[in-house]
Design a protein around this motif. Sequence first.
Motif, PDB file in Angstrom:
ATOM      1  N   SER A  37       0.808  -1.223   0.000  1.00  0.00           N
ATOM      2  CA  SER A  37       0.000   0.000   0.000  1.00  0.00           C
ATOM      3  C   SER A  37       0.843   1.275   0.000  1.00  0.00           C
ATOM      4  CB  SER A  37      -0.928   0.014   1.214  1.00  0.00           C
ATOM      5  OG  SER A  37      -0.173  -0.073   2.417  1.00  0.00           O
ATOM      6  N   ALA A  38       2.131   1.183   0.240  1.00  0.00           N
ATOM      7  CA  ALA A  38       2.991   2.369   0.213  1.00  0.00           C
ATOM      8  C   ALA A  38       3.034   2.914  -1.218  1.00  0.00           C
ATOM      9  CB  ALA A  38       4.391   2.023   0.700  1.00  0.00           C
ATOM     10  N   ASP A  39       2.664   4.190  -1.389  1.00  0.00           N
ATOM     11  CA  ASP A  39       2.579   4.751  -2.734  1.00  0.00           C
ATOM     12  C   ASP A  39       3.942   5.251  -3.201  1.00  0.00           C
ATOM     13  OD1 ASP A  39       2.993   7.121  -1.360  1.00  0.00           O
ATOM     14  OD2 ASP A  39       0.919   7.823  -1.570  1.00  0.00           O
ATOM     15  N   ALA A  40       3.974   5.804  -4.406  1.00  0.00           N
ATOM     16  CA  ALA A  40       5.240   6.242  -5.003  1.00  0.00           C
ATOM     17  C   ALA A  40       5.901   7.336  -4.175  1.00  0.00           C
ATOM     18  CB  ALA A  40       4.993   6.722  -6.432  1.00  0.00           C
ATOM     19  N   ARG A  41       5.100   8.281  -3.652  1.00  0.00           N
ATOM     20  CA  ARG A  41       5.680   9.336  -2.813  1.00  0.00           C
ATOM     21  C   ARG A  41       6.313   8.745  -1.569  1.00  0.00           C
ATOM     22  NH1 ARG A  41       5.151  11.504   1.788  1.00  0.00           N
ATOM     23  NH2 ARG A  41       3.437  10.068   2.250  1.00  0.00           N
ATOM     24  N   GLY A  42       5.620   7.801  -0.933  1.00  0.00           N
ATOM     25  CA  GLY A  42       6.144   7.179   0.264  1.00  0.00           C
ATOM     26  C   GLY A  42       7.417   6.397  -0.009  1.00  0.00           C
ATOM     27  N   ARG A  43       7.443   5.679  -1.116  1.00  0.00           N
ATOM     28  CA  ARG A  43       8.644   4.907  -1.458  1.00  0.00           C
ATOM     29  C   ARG A  43       9.838   5.829  -1.706  1.00  0.00           C
ATOM     30  NH1 ARG A  43       7.560  -0.505  -2.513  1.00  0.00           N
ATOM     31  NH2 ARG A  43       5.340  -0.959  -2.217  1.00  0.00           N
ATOM     32  N   GLU A  44       9.580   6.962  -2.306  1.00  0.00           N
ATOM     33  CA  GLU A  44      10.664   7.909  -2.526  1.00  0.00           C
ATOM     34  C   GLU A  44      11.171   8.459  -1.196  1.00  0.00           C
ATOM     35  OE1 GLU A  44      13.601   9.694  -4.342  1.00  0.00           O
ATOM     36  OE2 GLU A  44      12.188   8.332  -5.321  1.00  0.00           O
ATOM     37  N   ALA A  45      10.276   8.680  -0.240  1.00  0.00           N
ATOM     38  CA  ALA A  45      10.686   9.158   1.085  1.00  0.00           C
ATOM     39  C   ALA A  45      11.538   8.109   1.794  1.00  0.00           C
ATOM     40  CB  ALA A  45       9.457   9.503   1.929  1.00  0.00           C
ATOM     41  N   VAL A  46      11.196   6.832   1.624  1.00  0.00           N
ATOM     42  CA  VAL A  46      11.985   5.754   2.230  1.00  0.00           C
ATOM     43  C   VAL A  46      13.356   5.680   1.572  1.00  0.00           C
ATOM     44  CG1 VAL A  46      12.113   3.268   2.616  1.00  0.00           C
ATOM     45  CG2 VAL A  46       9.947   4.470   2.960  1.00  0.00           C
ATOM     46  N   ARG A  47      13.415   5.846   0.257  1.00  0.00           N
ATOM     47  CA  ARG A  47      14.723   5.880  -0.420  1.00  0.00           C
ATOM     48  C   ARG A  47      15.576   7.018   0.123  1.00  0.00           C
ATOM     49  NH1 ARG A  47      11.293   5.087  -4.958  1.00  0.00           N
ATOM     50  NH2 ARG A  47      11.435   2.942  -5.776  1.00  0.00           N
ATOM     51  N   ALA A  48      14.952   8.166   0.374  1.00  0.00           N
ATOM     52  CA  ALA A  48      15.689   9.307   0.919  1.00  0.00           C
ATOM     53  C   ALA A  48      16.234   8.985   2.312  1.00  0.00           C
ATOM     54  CB  ALA A  48      14.781  10.537   0.970  1.00  0.00           C
ATOM     55  N   ALA A  49      15.472   8.233   3.093  1.00  0.00           N
ATOM     56  CA  ALA A  49      15.954   7.835   4.417  1.00  0.00           C
ATOM     57  C   ALA A  49      17.170   6.923   4.304  1.00  0.00           C
ATOM     58  CB  ALA A  49      14.830   7.142   5.190  1.00  0.00           C
ATOM     59  N   ALA A  50      17.140   6.009   3.346  1.00  0.00           N
ATOM     60  CA  ALA A  50      18.294   5.127   3.129  1.00  0.00           C
ATOM     61  C   ALA A  50      19.506   5.937   2.685  1.00  0.00           C
ATOM     62  CB  ALA A  50      17.948   4.064   2.095  1.00  0.00           C
ATOM     63  N   LEU A  51      19.289   6.942   1.858  1.00  0.00           N
ATOM     64  CA  LEU A  51      20.391   7.790   1.409  1.00  0.00           C
ATOM     65  C   LEU A  51      20.982   8.574   2.584  1.00  0.00           C
ATOM     66  CD1 LEU A  51      22.081   8.814  -0.933  1.00  0.00           C
ATOM     67  CD2 LEU A  51      20.344  10.583  -1.332  1.00  0.00           C
ATOM     68  N   ARG A  52      20.129   9.024   3.506  1.00  0.00           N
ATOM     69  CA  ARG A  52      20.649   9.728   4.696  1.00  0.00           C
ATOM     70  C   ARG A  52      21.556   8.813   5.504  1.00  0.00           C
ATOM     71  NH1 ARG A  52      15.273  11.389   5.118  1.00  0.00           N
ATOM     72  NH2 ARG A  52      14.912  10.139   6.997  1.00  0.00           N
ATOM     73  N   LEU A  53      21.183   7.542   5.615  1.00  0.00           N
ATOM     74  CA  LEU A  53      22.026   6.585   6.328  1.00  0.00           C
ATOM     75  C   LEU A  53      23.375   6.451   5.637  1.00  0.00           C
ATOM     76  CD1 LEU A  53      22.556   4.305   8.396  1.00  0.00           C
ATOM     77  CD2 LEU A  53      21.429   2.745   6.792  1.00  0.00           C
ATOM     78  N   ALA A  54      23.374   6.301   4.316  1.00  0.00           N
ATOM     79  CA  ALA A  54      24.630   6.162   3.582  1.00  0.00           C
ATOM     80  C   ALA A  54      25.501   7.404   3.740  1.00  0.00           C
ATOM     81  CB  ALA A  54      24.339   5.900   2.105  1.00  0.00           C
ATOM     82  N   GLU A  55      24.875   8.578   3.724  1.00  0.00           N
ATOM     83  CA  GLU A  55      25.645   9.813   3.901  1.00  0.00           C
ATOM     84  C   GLU A  55      26.241   9.892   5.300  1.00  0.00           C
ATOM     85  OE1 GLU A  55      22.666  12.659   2.920  1.00  0.00           O
ATOM     86  OE2 GLU A  55      23.119  12.619   0.756  1.00  0.00           O
ATOM     87  N   PHE A  56      25.497   9.427   6.300  1.00  0.00           N
ATOM     88  CA  PHE A  56      26.020   9.405   7.663  1.00  0.00           C
ATOM     89  C   PHE A  56      27.237   8.485   7.753  1.00  0.00           C
ATOM     90  CE2 PHE A  56      25.981   7.175  11.814  1.00  0.00           C
ATOM     91  CZ  PHE A  56      26.287   8.254  12.644  1.00  0.00           C
TER      92      PHE A  56
END
Length: 321
Positions: free
Chosen positions: A292-311
């Motif tokens: 049920s997670a929509d495209a906007r939500g999936r993009e937000a989750v990808r951004a969270a993963a990117l924040r982890l990689a940047e950290f």
Amino acid sequence: MTTPSSPWACTRRSTYAAVRRELDAGTFVRTHVLRPTWHFVAREDLRWILALTSPRVLAASAGRHRQLGLDDPRRLDGGLTLLAELLQDRQFRTRPELGELFVERRSPIRPGEQLGHLITVAELRGLVCSGPVKGVHHSYALVDDVVPQATHLDHDDAHRELVRRFFSGHGPAGIRDFTRWSSLTVAGTRPALADLGDDLDVVDVDGTPHWFDPAVVPRRSPAAPAAHLLPVYDEVVLSYPAVNFPVATDHPLAEHPDPFWATVVLDQTNVGAWKRTVRADVVEVDIRLAPSADARGREAVRAAALRLAEFLEKRLELTGI
């Protein structure tokens, strides 16, 4: 950086390497405190929190003492004496190094679970805590070598201060949320709450009082991230059984929860699970989301993963999403 309201929020550095430097410098330490598990705690707060909470944690460990053959005071005290000797003069040693030395000294304390539990007892007694990380292993240090003496708090003052910090940092929360977190009792906590008076506000959640500090409760910013990859055993998930994140009806682990997969929160809803593997130059993140997670939500989750990689200052390899 230590904040006045939280003994566990010990740094605000933006990369893992910077946080590691502060840990290695002893700005905060990793040790068993509050419960029989590790926490990071500001070094100036370690002694009074241990004095307040460790007697109950140690008492609750009596069965484990017997199971591991450490209920003999002579064996236990002998092991603690040897441990202190091996760490004196700032000789920071890892658990594998200590295990080899215990064997070399013919100690009856064996490497493995016995030594691990002995070190836990030493941490709870305020004898040892973390030293600098050596390679991939945490090391141990004598508390007296790396933690300065601090102003003494009597029992009631310490209890009141820990209550204040918990509800400032975790509120709104109930009294049993605090006692689970701290190992202290409801009976001892009620007077501390009463003493704090108007410092805390209270709201009713399904008939249960929940306290919070109105001075530090932040307003949600429109710019705040919509998605968060929470660590396994994160306090945000553990501390609030009555007011936790609702779980998406089509959550991928709804029927078969796995404790080794952590929580994905999107728009304040538990929508999935994730895990990560850190390698030399890359962090591999595997995410499983509710359909049920929509495209906007999936993009937000990808951004969270990117924040982890940047950290972590590593390249991101993202799968499962």
